[in-house]
Enzyme design. Structure first.
Site: not given
Ligand code: ITT
Length: 192
Positions: A148, A12, A68
């Site tokens: 990712f 991110k 999120d």
């Molecule tokens: P933080 O909470 O520390 O920010 P996280 O990976 O836990 O990190 P989220 O809860 O927002 O973040 O993300 C949920 C999941 O959704 C993340 O682990 C990815 O698998 C997926 N995801 C989020 N943004 C994405 C993107 O731009 N492209 C593809 N998958 C994504």
């Protein structure tokens, strides 16, 4: 102005860094000496974004924001949604989550989905929300190696390649996260 991005997800940070203007100094959690997990126990993207930004603001009293994000698939009634990070269980990998989605989507012709990002910004103690989304389709197999998470199985509308086949700049032109970030940046610019 210093602004902390309250995320443990380095992908991110890599995505949004090119969007930030030089008038803002973006700090990571490691820049402020924080190296733990931030709790995410809410049942909505809004709730989790807010929980993450409040957690850091309450601890450091520093302006910050959290993102999120969820992949919302129509045929799965919005799943994985707020559970996108741990869809295949606690501690699962991106691959495990993709495998679960592809398994559940076997034989399903309605492949409509969207990525949705909610950002909670806390500025001098006041909270603001920004949202971005992009519609697309769930592919039947993985395509591409960049990006990712679910990027290899998501093809945005009006494109015939997945997010994982795009450059960072291409993804940033249309993505859920960049749309939400643009709103946040526009808002910050109005305060100058
Ligand atoms: P933080 O909470 O520390 O920010 P996280 O990976 O836990 O990190 P989220 O809860 O927002 O973040 O993300 C949920 C999941 O959704 C993340 O682990 C990815 O698998 C997926 N995801 C989020 N943004 C994405 C993107 O731009 N492209 C593809 N998958 C994504």
């Amino acid at each position: 102005m210093k602004l902390v991005f309250a995320t443990n997800n380095q992908h991110k940070i890599k995505e949004i860094s090119p969007l930030i203007q030089s008038s803002f100094q973006l700090l990571s959690l490691s820049d402020i000496g924080f190296s733990e997990e931030i709790p995410e126990t809410q049942l909505t993207l809004e709730g989790n974004a807010s929980q993450k930004s409040h957690f850091i603001f309450d601890k450091y009293t520093i302006n910050c924001f959290a993102d999120d994000t969820g992949l919302e698939i129509d045929a799965l009634e919005g799943e994985p949604g707020v559970f996108s990070a741990r869809y295949a269980g606690e501690g699962c990998s991106f691959q495990d989550n993709i495998d679960k989605v592809l398994f559940k989507m076997q034989g399903i012709t309605n492949r409509e989905a969207r990525f949705r990002t909610v950002i909670s910004l806390i500025l001098d103690g006041t909270e603001y929300f920004f949202e971005g989304f992009v519609k697309g389709k769930i592919l039947t197999e993985k395509h591409g190696n960049d990006g990712f998470g679910y990027d290899p199985i998501f093809m945005p509308v009006n494109f015939n390649i997945s997010f994982a086949e795009m450059t960072l700049a291409q993804k940033n032109k249309i993505s859920h996260r960049s749309m939400a970030m643009e709103k946040l940046i526009r808002f910050l610019n109005t305060l100058k």
